[in-house]
Design a protein around this motif. Structure first.
Motif, PDB file in Angstrom:
ATOM      1  N   GLU A   1       0.830  -1.208   0.000  1.00  0.00           N
ATOM      2  CA  GLU A   1       0.000   0.000   0.000  1.00  0.00           C
ATOM      3  C   GLU A   1       0.863   1.256   0.000  1.00  0.00           C
ATOM      4  O   GLU A   1       2.015   1.231   0.460  1.00  0.00           O
ATOM      5  N   PRO A   2       0.333   2.356  -0.513  1.00  0.00           N
ATOM      6  CA  PRO A   2       1.139   3.577  -0.620  1.00  0.00           C
ATOM      7  C   PRO A   2       1.349   4.237   0.739  1.00  0.00           C
ATOM      8  O   PRO A   2       0.513   4.114   1.634  1.00  0.00           O
ATOM      9  N   PRO A   3       2.441   4.975   0.902  1.00  0.00           N
ATOM     10  CA  PRO A   3       2.633   5.743   2.141  1.00  0.00           C
ATOM     11  C   PRO A   3       1.636   6.890   2.224  1.00  0.00           C
ATOM     12  O   PRO A   3       1.135   7.374   1.202  1.00  0.00           O
ATOM     13  N   SER A   4       1.348   7.314   3.422  1.00  0.00           N
ATOM     14  CA  SER A   4       0.354   8.381   3.623  1.00  0.00           C
ATOM     15  C   SER A   4       0.767   9.662   2.915  1.00  0.00           C
ATOM     16  O   SER A   4      -0.089  10.418   2.427  1.00  0.00           O
ATOM     17  N   GLU A   5       2.063   9.923   2.835  1.00  0.00           N
ATOM     18  CA  GLU A   5       2.528  11.130   2.155  1.00  0.00           C
ATOM     19  C   GLU A   5       2.113  11.138   0.688  1.00  0.00           C
ATOM     20  O   GLU A   5       1.750  12.184   0.138  1.00  0.00           O
TER      21      GLU A   5
ATOM     22  N   THR B   1      -6.462   7.908   4.530  1.00  0.00           N
ATOM     23  CA  THR B   1      -5.326   8.822   4.684  1.00  0.00           C
ATOM     24  C   THR B   1      -4.048   8.113   5.098  1.00  0.00           C
ATOM     25  O   THR B   1      -2.953   8.667   4.955  1.00  0.00           O
ATOM     26  N   ASN B   2      -4.170   6.883   5.601  1.00  0.00           N
ATOM     27  CA  ASN B   2      -2.993   6.108   5.982  1.00  0.00           C
ATOM     28  C   ASN B   2      -2.506   5.182   4.869  1.00  0.00           C
ATOM     29  O   ASN B   2      -1.538   4.441   5.053  1.00  0.00           O
ATOM     30  N   GLY B   3      -3.196   5.200   3.731  1.00  0.00           N
ATOM     31  CA  GLY B   3      -2.794   4.367   2.607  1.00  0.00           C
ATOM     32  C   GLY B   3      -3.449   3.002   2.576  1.00  0.00           C
ATOM     33  O   GLY B   3      -3.097   2.170   1.730  1.00  0.00           O
ATOM     34  N   ASN B   4      -4.419   2.761   3.467  1.00  0.00           N
ATOM     35  CA  ASN B   4      -5.118   1.473   3.487  1.00  0.00           C
ATOM     36  C   ASN B   4      -6.147   1.411   2.360  1.00  0.00           C
ATOM     37  O   ASN B   4      -6.825   2.398   2.058  1.00  0.00           O
ATOM     38  N   TRP B   5      -6.288   0.236   1.741  1.00  0.00           N
ATOM     39  CA  TRP B   5      -7.228   0.028   0.633  1.00  0.00           C
ATOM     40  C   TRP B   5      -8.667   0.080   1.154  1.00  0.00           C
ATOM     41  O   TRP B   5      -9.020  -0.625   2.089  1.00  0.00           O
ATOM     42  N   VAL B   6      -9.499   0.945   0.563  1.00  0.00           N
ATOM     43  CA  VAL B   6     -10.894   1.090   1.010  1.00  0.00           C
ATOM     44  C   VAL B   6     -11.896   0.765  -0.091  1.00  0.00           C
ATOM     45  O   VAL B   6     -13.102   0.747   0.154  1.00  0.00           O
ATOM     46  N   ALA B   7     -11.403   0.498  -1.297  1.00  0.00           N
ATOM     47  CA  ALA B   7     -12.319   0.255  -2.432  1.00  0.00           C
ATOM     48  C   ALA B   7     -12.688  -1.220  -2.533  1.00  0.00           C
ATOM     49  O   ALA B   7     -12.651  -1.812  -3.614  1.00  0.00           O
ATOM     50  N   HIS B   8     -13.059  -1.823  -1.399  1.00  0.00           N
ATOM     51  CA  HIS B   8     -13.337  -3.257  -1.373  1.00  0.00           C
ATOM     52  C   HIS B   8     -14.531  -3.639  -2.243  1.00  0.00           C
ATOM     53  O   HIS B   8     -14.573  -4.740  -2.800  1.00  0.00           O
ATOM     54  N   GLU B   9     -15.510  -2.746  -2.377  1.00  0.00           N
ATOM     55  CA  GLU B   9     -16.681  -3.057  -3.200  1.00  0.00           C
ATOM     56  C   GLU B   9     -16.368  -2.972  -4.684  1.00  0.00           C
ATOM     57  O   GLU B   9     -17.081  -3.546  -5.505  1.00  0.00           O
ATOM     58  N   ASP B  10     -15.320  -2.246  -5.035  1.00  0.00           N
ATOM     59  CA  ASP B  10     -14.956  -2.093  -6.450  1.00  0.00           C
ATOM     60  C   ASP B  10     -13.974  -3.149  -6.918  1.00  0.00           C
ATOM     61  O   ASP B  10     -14.055  -3.622  -8.057  1.00  0.00           O
ATOM     62  N   GLU B  11     -13.046  -3.547  -6.059  1.00  0.00           N
ATOM     63  CA  GLU B  11     -12.045  -4.520  -6.465  1.00  0.00           C
ATOM     64  C   GLU B  11     -11.374  -5.136  -5.234  1.00  0.00           C
ATOM     65  O   GLU B  11     -11.100  -4.430  -4.253  1.00  0.00           O
ATOM     66  N   VAL B  12     -11.116  -6.423  -5.305  1.00  0.00           N
ATOM     67  CA  VAL B  12     -10.412  -7.136  -4.248  1.00  0.00           C
ATOM     68  C   VAL B  12      -8.924  -7.170  -4.598  1.00  0.00           C
ATOM     69  O   VAL B  12      -8.561  -7.352  -5.759  1.00  0.00           O
TER      70      VAL B  12
END
Length: 391
Positions: free
Chosen positions: A313-317, A331-342
């Motif tokens: 995952e990307p860095p927050s910066e 904002t911390n770079g965690n993946w949140v698009a779980h409904e769009d793609e796994v």
């Protein structure tokens, strides 16, 4: 570099040329209902292409002997004096778009450098305009090339071996190091399939327009070989260290994340692009091939999910640099698009199947150094030339 100041003076704006015919060529025409060459491209508009005819002479010098290739923005032709004429499409909505490439070559020609990479850029000789029914067509006279990397791959049943790959990568890096470090130019369109290419039958559209099929290069004899690779096609290149957001540069499968996310971008986007190209040449398949939806359109969610799988995952910066990132990451770079793609369960290590031991470890490290999220953390072309994997 053949683009010397003396040669560059030839490309100053002049009146559009008129073609001179020297002969009438008889031929058997292909059926009108079968699309060929540029007709097969999405968004093809026939009036945007200049109707070049084999046998015509331009600028009282360049006689057309055959078609070498085609693309969305130009067709390429072989001239009798063994030079290549690249005839751009006419784009009424973007009348200055085809001026970019000769400007880039002019910029490079003014650089007084001993850098070996300057000699690895395709040579540019001349430029002139042709007037078509839909506007002006910029024509570039270029150094002839044998074939693209894609065509070379097509003639061989297996991907590049390690010595050939390392030689090719080294030459591309030397050329990029010159462009980035001395010329201040970003290529922005590195790929294997720049179309360059027996005289197959043409297709007669009407009295003024014929669509010719491109000549195909055969396998060279062992004594001559394929020749050494050079960096070509500067039509999408940019001058300057930093460019404003433009999500339409670079092929989809090689597009850098900062470009997709509407961030400013620079020469590090070329390095990211090169990583995908290297993978193609050696592994025989696209690293980012699975980034399209069922209709063939680019799916950014699939693309970013695959990047996360391969490099984390990307860095927050990085996330904070664009509001667009919020569609995929918090904002911390965690993946949140779980409904769009796994996030797929793949990694660089399990996708790489040709190497073992230390060679594989060094190759993966080399790739990771080019694939980093943060553009400034990617190695430069000059630094990559010193990488242990290339030594």
């Amino acid at each position: 570099m053949a683009s010397r100041p003396g040669a560059w003076r030839n490309i100053l704006r002049r009146q559009p040329s008129s073609p001179r015919k020297t002969s009438t060529i008889s031929h058997i025409s292909l059926p009108l209902e079968i699309p060929v060459e540029e007709e097969t491209l999405p968004y093809y508009e026939p009036e945007h292409y200049y109707p070049v005819h084999i046998g015509e002479v331009y600028e009282s010098r360049y006689q057309i002997t055959g078609k070498l290739g085609y693309g969305a923005y130009s067709t390429s032709w072989l001239c009798r004096d063994l030079q290549v004429l690249k005839v751009s499409t006419s784009l009424p909505k973007f009348p200055t778009a085809t001026d970019r490439e000769p400007k880039i070559y002019g910029h490079i020609a003014k650089i007084n450098s001993t850098h070996p990479g300057q000699a690895l850029i395709r040579e540019f000789y001349d430029s002139f305009d042709l007037q078509g029914t839909d506007g002006r067509h910029r024509c570039l006279v270029m150094q002839p090339m044998h074939m693209s990397l894609l065509e070379m791959m097509g003639l061989n049943p297996r991907p590049f071996d390690l010595p050939l790959l390392k030689m090719t990568v080294t030459r591309l890096l030397i050329a990029l190091d010159f462009l980035h470090a001395e010329a201040g130019v970003i290529h922005a369109d590195l790929k294997t399939d720049n179309q360059k290419s027996t005289a197959p039958p043409p297709k007669q559209i009407d009295e003024s327009r014929i669509i010719y099929k491109s000549r195909k290069f055969g396998r060279p004899d062992k004594a001559k070989g394929y020749g050494l690779p050079s960096l070509c096609d500067l039509g999408e290149s940019r001058i300057g260290a930093t460019q404003e957001s433009n999500p339409f540069v670079q092929p989809h499968i090689y597009r850098a994340p900062e470009v997709m996310l509407d961030m400013p971008w620079g020469s590090a986007a070329d390095i990211r692009n090169l990583a995908g190209l290297i993978w193609d040449l050696f592994e025989g398949e696209h690293l980012f091939g699975a980034v399209f939806d069922a209709r063939g359109g680019h799916d950014p969610f699939k693309h970013f999910a695959l990047i996360v799988a391969l490099i984390g995952e990307p860095p927050s910066e990085f996330v904070k640099r664009s509001e667009t990132t919020g569609q995929c990451f918090d904002t911390n770079g965690n993946w949140v698009a779980h409904e769009d793609e796994v996030i797929p369960t793949v990694s660089l290590d399990n996708l790489e199947k040709r190497l073992f031991g230390q060679e594989k470890q060094l190759f993966i490290q080399f790739m990771r150094s080019m694939l980093k999220w943060m553009p400034e953390e990617r190695k430069t072309a000059g630094q990559l030339l010193e990488d242990p994997w290339l030594q």
